[in-house]
Design a protein around this motif. Structure first.
Motif, PDB file in Angstrom:
ATOM      1  N   ALA A 226       2.549   6.222 -10.583  1.00 17.66           N
ATOM      2  CA  ALA A 226       3.779   7.004 -10.645  1.00 17.66           C
ATOM      3  C   ALA A 226       4.986   6.159 -10.268  1.00 17.66           C
ATOM      4  CB  ALA A 226       3.664   8.217  -9.726  1.00 17.66           C
ATOM      5  N   LEU A 227       4.854   5.354  -9.215  1.00 12.95           N
ATOM      6  CA  LEU A 227       5.972   4.510  -8.809  1.00 12.95           C
ATOM      7  C   LEU A 227       6.274   3.458  -9.871  1.00 12.95           C
ATOM      8  CD1 LEU A 227       8.057   3.936  -6.665  1.00 12.95           C
ATOM      9  CD2 LEU A 227       6.384   2.546  -5.440  1.00 12.95           C
ATOM     10  N   CYS A 228       5.231   2.909 -10.499  1.00 10.67           N
ATOM     11  CA  CYS A 228       5.439   1.952 -11.594  1.00 10.67           C
ATOM     12  C   CYS A 228       6.179   2.606 -12.752  1.00 10.67           C
ATOM     13  CB  CYS A 228       4.097   1.409 -12.079  1.00 10.67           C
ATOM     14  SG  CYS A 228       3.261   0.328 -10.908  1.00 10.67           S
TER      15      CYS A 228
ATOM     16  N   CYS B 131      15.130  -3.053  -4.630  1.00 13.99           N
ATOM     17  CA  CYS B 131      15.234  -2.517  -3.270  1.00 13.99           C
ATOM     18  C   CYS B 131      16.235  -1.365  -3.196  1.00 13.99           C
ATOM     19  CB  CYS B 131      15.627  -3.624  -2.300  1.00 13.99           C
ATOM     20  SG  CYS B 131      14.353  -4.904  -2.093  1.00 13.99           S
ATOM     21  N   ARG B 132      17.340  -1.458  -3.917  1.00 17.70           N
ATOM     22  CA  ARG B 132      18.322  -0.367  -3.922  1.00 17.70           C
ATOM     23  C   ARG B 132      17.733   0.900  -4.518  1.00 17.70           C
ATOM     24  NH1 ARG B 132      21.909  -4.450  -5.586  1.00 17.70           N
ATOM     25  NH2 ARG B 132      21.687  -3.775  -7.763  1.00 17.70           N
ATOM     26  N   LEU B 133      16.956   0.737  -5.573  1.00 19.32           N
ATOM     27  CA  LEU B 133      16.394   1.885  -6.278  1.00 19.32           C
ATOM     28  C   LEU B 133      15.217   2.506  -5.535  1.00 19.32           C
ATOM     29  CD1 LEU B 133      16.255   3.629  -8.880  1.00 19.32           C
ATOM     30  CD2 LEU B 133      14.801   1.829  -9.875  1.00 19.32           C
ATOM     31  N   LEU B 134      14.586   1.758  -4.667  1.00 16.60           N
ATOM     32  CA  LEU B 134      13.304   2.152  -4.088  1.00 16.60           C
ATOM     33  C   LEU B 134      13.292   3.532  -3.431  1.00 16.60           C
ATOM     34  CD1 LEU B 134      10.389   1.270  -3.613  1.00 16.60           C
ATOM     35  CD2 LEU B 134      11.146   0.178  -1.490  1.00 16.60           C
ATOM     36  N   PRO B 135      14.218   3.882  -2.532  1.00 16.96           N
ATOM     37  CA  PRO B 135      14.132   5.215  -1.909  1.00 16.96           C
ATOM     38  C   PRO B 135      14.159   6.356  -2.919  1.00 16.96           C
ATOM     39  CG  PRO B 135      15.660   3.804  -0.707  1.00 16.96           C
ATOM     40  CD  PRO B 135      15.333   3.085  -1.981  1.00 16.96           C
ATOM     41  N   GLU B 136      15.046   6.253  -3.891  1.00 16.70           N
ATOM     42  CA  GLU B 136      15.133   7.281  -4.941  1.00 16.70           C
ATOM     43  C   GLU B 136      13.870   7.297  -5.788  1.00 16.70           C
ATOM     44  OE1 GLU B 136      17.504   7.661  -9.186  1.00 16.70           O
ATOM     45  OE2 GLU B 136      18.501   6.650  -7.505  1.00 16.70           O
ATOM     46  N   ALA B 137      13.358   6.124  -6.125  1.00 10.59           N
ATOM     47  CA  ALA B 137      12.160   6.048  -6.962  1.00 10.59           C
ATOM     48  C   ALA B 137      10.948   6.632  -6.259  1.00 10.59           C
ATOM     49  CB  ALA B 137      11.897   4.595  -7.351  1.00 10.59           C
ATOM     50  N   VAL B 138      10.835   6.410  -4.975  1.00 14.90           N
ATOM     51  CA  VAL B 138       9.707   6.966  -4.211  1.00 14.90           C
ATOM     52  C   VAL B 138       9.729   8.491  -4.263  1.00 14.90           C
ATOM     53  CG1 VAL B 138       8.818   7.266  -1.864  1.00 14.90           C
ATOM     54  CG2 VAL B 138       9.390   4.976  -2.708  1.00 14.90           C
ATOM     55  N   GLU B 139      10.892   9.081  -4.058  1.00 12.07           N
ATOM     56  CA  GLU B 139      10.987  10.544  -4.095  1.00 12.07           C
ATOM     57  C   GLU B 139      10.656  11.078  -5.483  1.00 12.07           C
ATOM     58  OE1 GLU B 139      11.251  12.522  -1.489  1.00 12.07           O
ATOM     59  OE2 GLU B 139      11.138  10.621  -0.406  1.00 12.07           O
ATOM     60  N   GLU B 140      11.123  10.406  -6.508  1.00 13.42           N
ATOM     61  CA  GLU B 140      10.826  10.836  -7.878  1.00 13.42           C
ATOM     62  C   GLU B 140       9.343  10.692  -8.187  1.00 13.42           C
ATOM     63  OE1 GLU B 140      12.187   9.843 -12.490  1.00 13.42           O
ATOM     64  OE2 GLU B 140      13.353   9.044 -10.795  1.00 13.42           O
ATOM     65  N   ALA B 141       8.733   9.630  -7.693  1.00 13.67           N
ATOM     66  CA  ALA B 141       7.313   9.390  -7.964  1.00 13.67           C
ATOM     67  C   ALA B 141       6.428  10.434  -7.319  1.00 13.67           C
ATOM     68  CB  ALA B 141       6.932   7.998  -7.469  1.00 13.67           C
ATOM     69  N   ARG B 142       6.837  10.970  -6.177  1.00  8.67           N
ATOM     70  CA  ARG B 142       6.035  11.988  -5.503  1.00  8.67           C
ATOM     71  C   ARG B 142       5.848  13.238  -6.355  1.00  8.67           C
ATOM     72  NH1 ARG B 142       8.696  10.491  -0.229  1.00  8.67           N
ATOM     73  NH2 ARG B 142       7.070   9.375   0.943  1.00  8.67           N
ATOM     74  N   GLY B 143       6.748  13.453  -7.294  1.00  7.17           N
ATOM     75  CA  GLY B 143       6.651  14.642  -8.136  1.00  7.17           C
ATOM     76  C   GLY B 143       5.894  14.433  -9.435  1.00  7.17           C
ATOM     77  N   ILE B 144       5.338  13.244  -9.632  1.00 10.09           N
ATOM     78  CA  ILE B 144       4.624  12.949 -10.874  1.00 10.09           C
ATOM     79  C   ILE B 144       3.124  13.020 -10.628  1.00 10.09           C
ATOM     80  CG2 ILE B 144       4.182  11.180 -12.633  1.00 10.09           C
ATOM     81  CD1 ILE B 144       6.962  10.095 -12.133  1.00 10.09           C
ATOM     82  N   ASN B 145       2.448  13.915 -11.337  1.00 15.20           N
ATOM     83  CA  ASN B 145       1.005  14.099 -11.156  1.00 15.20           C
ATOM     84  C   ASN B 145       0.209  13.844 -12.426  1.00 15.20           C
ATOM     85  OD1 ASN B 145       1.083  14.995  -8.381  1.00 15.20           O
ATOM     86  ND2 ASN B 145       2.059  16.859  -9.158  1.00 15.20           N
ATOM     87  N   GLU B 146       0.880  13.795 -13.576  1.00 18.78           N
ATOM     88  CA  GLU B 146       0.137  13.617 -14.833  1.00 18.78           C
ATOM     89  C   GLU B 146      -0.398  12.198 -14.963  1.00 18.78           C
ATOM     90  OE1 GLU B 146       4.535  12.894 -15.967  1.00 18.78           O
ATOM     91  OE2 GLU B 146       3.390  14.185 -14.598  1.00 18.78           O
ATOM     92  N   ASP B 147      -1.406  12.061 -15.827  1.00 18.01           N
ATOM     93  CA  ASP B 147      -1.965  10.740 -16.095  1.00 18.01           C
ATOM     94  C   ASP B 147      -0.919   9.855 -16.776  1.00 18.01           C
ATOM     95  OD1 ASP B 147      -4.410  11.395 -15.021  1.00 18.01           O
ATOM     96  OD2 ASP B 147      -5.269  12.017 -16.939  1.00 18.01           O
TER      97      ASP B 147
ATOM     98  N   GLU C 195       0.843  -1.193   0.000  1.00 15.17           N
ATOM     99  CA  GLU C 195       0.000   0.000   0.000  1.00 15.17           C
ATOM    100  C   GLU C 195       0.877   1.242   0.000  1.00 15.17           C
ATOM    101  OE1 GLU C 195      -2.636  -0.476   3.326  1.00 15.17           O
ATOM    102  OE2 GLU C 195      -3.975  -1.797   2.180  1.00 15.17           O
ATOM    103  N   THR C 196       0.533   2.188  -0.880  1.00 12.50           N
ATOM    104  CA  THR C 196       1.354   3.397  -1.065  1.00 12.50           C
ATOM    105  C   THR C 196       0.671   4.668  -0.583  1.00 12.50           C
ATOM    106  OG1 THR C 196       0.487   3.857  -3.290  1.00 12.50           O
ATOM    107  CG2 THR C 196       2.339   2.322  -3.140  1.00 12.50           C
ATOM    108  N   VAL C 197      -0.610   4.617  -0.259  1.00 13.99           N
ATOM    109  CA  VAL C 197      -1.361   5.846   0.046  1.00 13.99           C
ATOM    110  C   VAL C 197      -0.779   6.580   1.245  1.00 13.99           C
ATOM    111  CG1 VAL C 197      -3.560   5.285  -1.043  1.00 13.99           C
ATOM    112  CG2 VAL C 197      -3.052   4.350   1.212  1.00 13.99           C
ATOM    113  N   GLY C 198      -0.363   5.839   2.275  1.00 13.36           N
ATOM    114  CA  GLY C 198       0.183   6.483   3.462  1.00 13.36           C
ATOM    115  C   GLY C 198       1.487   7.213   3.205  1.00 13.36           C
ATOM    116  N   ALA C 199       2.150   6.851   2.119  1.00 17.64           N
ATOM    117  CA  ALA C 199       3.409   7.500   1.755  1.00 17.64           C
ATOM    118  C   ALA C 199       3.197   8.664   0.788  1.00 17.64           C
ATOM    119  CB  ALA C 199       4.355   6.481   1.130  1.00 17.64           C
ATOM    120  N   GLY C 200       1.944   8.888   0.383  1.00 17.07           N
ATOM    121  CA  GLY C 200       1.664   9.980  -0.548  1.00 17.07           C
ATOM    122  C   GLY C 200       2.192   9.728  -1.946  1.00 17.07           C
TER     123      GLY C 200
END
Length: 377
Positions: free
Chosen positions: A315-317, A357-373, A305-310
């Motif tokens: 976006a993460l996919c 797993c190595r990429l995950l922290p960076e990917a999460v931060e990048e995904a937070r900035g994606i809002n487009e469909d 679940e990703t909702v709690g992380a905003g």
């Protein structure tokens, strides 16, 4: 609006992306036992593919499937993957005005098959702590009636990874019998489960067990699965199948060798994928706001679940895809709950999981900035 051609081009790109790490389709990417490859090479060397296979499958394979599942008295019908069998069952038994009852989430394609045959589809939500992430038989009892033609359960559930208890399976079977409905028990992921119980043992006369070689054996691209049911049900299904000239002889030879090698080969696969589950959990536990609601999973995948992380699942996919890693967004499985989670498949080489797993922290931060469909399939 996206089209079937758009969807096909998407998957064509995936298949032709060299080095792609497949952590999204629950496919098994471990090397097969050498005997499996040898069986298929022999088939090619002998050019057995010039002849049609038997319409219900090689007799040795049919017997091997029934024996492996432990369903004596049943018969197997080999199909072009489990999905072909599901299509056939839905189009054989669903009629206009019938009801087809399943869960939410479930595997989406059988619902499409049932609707195409004219049936009304009813989904019972099971996602959430309030449902325990599985089907309460009492809720099923409240919606079945004389119009109920088919009850379809995926157990272990894809994508949740939960399983029904033996008592629940027995009650679900009794409910199906009470309205004379067919019960499709989709057991695609049973080989990864810690505990699993067959509905066919409680309701043999109208339970249809579906099983696949795509997941446990890693034959997704070879397309071989099976329907297992009482002889009279198989006789009905054999009257007008989608493919009455037999499934791929190459795939069947490999599947038969896989069954023979299973006891020595598959335990290592099972251990490795469960280890990969732990790696994924540890990676998400180190971040804030993520939750894995069912752990360990009874499938070869995890819901996160990703909702709690905003973070939006799509976006993460999308970020992972840019780095050559495929994971699945929840909306593929359910429109109701799909905005809550991603799914990560783990029957893959451990180095793929470690890269994720190595990429995950960076990917999460990048995904937070994606809002487009984002168009995903």
């Amino acid at each position: 609006m996206t089209t079937s051609a758009d969807r096909n081009r998407h998957f064509d790109r995936l298949v032709n992306t060299e080095g792609l790490k497949w952590l999204g389709q629950n496919t098994n990417h471990y090397p097969v036992d050498p005997s499996v490859r040898e069986a298929m090479v022999r088939c090619l060397d002998k050019e057995e593919f010039h002849a049609y296979a038997p319409p219900l499958g090689l007799e040795a394979l049919r017997a091997g499937i029934v024996a492996d599942l432990g369903l004596p008295g049943m018969e197997a019908m080999v199909t072009d993957g489990a999905v072909s069998g599901l299509y056939h069952v839905c189009h054989t038994f669903c009629r206009p005005g019938d009801r087809f009852i399943t869960t939410d989430p479930t595997w989406a394609w059988p619902m499409s098959f049932a609707r195409a045959a004219g049936a009304e589809v009813i989904q019972l939500p099971i996602y959430g702590d309030e449902y325990g992430f599985r089907l309460d038989p009492q809720r099923l009892r409240e919606v079945v009636d004389e119009r109920t033609r088919v009850i379809y359960i995926v157990d272990p559930n894809n994508p949740i990874g939960s399983t029904q208890t033996e008592a629940e399976i027995a009650e679900i079977a009794e409910i199906a019998r009470s309205v004379d409905a067919y019960l499709i028990h989709d057991c695609t992921y049973r080989d990864f489960a810690f505990d699993h119980h067959f509905a066919a043992l409680h309701y043999p006369e109208k339970t249809i067990t579906t099983w696949s070689f795509s997941k446990w054996l890693g034959f997704a691209g070879l397309r071989v699965g099976a329907l297992v049911a009482a002889p009279d049900v198989i006789e009905t299904l054999a009257a007008a199948p989608p493919n009455n000239l037999g499934s791929s002889i190459l795939a069947q030879r490999g599947a038969l060798a896989g069954l023979e090698a299973k006891s020595r080969w598959f335990p290592g696969i099972l251990e490795n994928q469960r280890g990969n589950q732990r790696l994924v959990k540890e990676a998400f536990d180190a971040l804030s706001g993520f939750r894995i609601p069912v752990f360990p999973s009874n499938g070869n995948f995890l819901v996160v679940e990703t909702v709690g992380a905003g973070v939006r699942p799509e976006a993460l996919c999308a970020v992972m895809a840019r780095h050559g890693i495929m994971i699945r967004q929840g909306s593929y499985h359910t429109k109701t709950f799909g905005d809550r989670f991603i799914k990560v498949s783990v029957s893959v080489p451990t180095e793929w999981v470690e890269a994720f797993c190595r990429l995950l922290p960076e990917a999460v931060e990048e995904a937070r900035g994606i809002n487009e469909d984002i168009a995903l399939f």
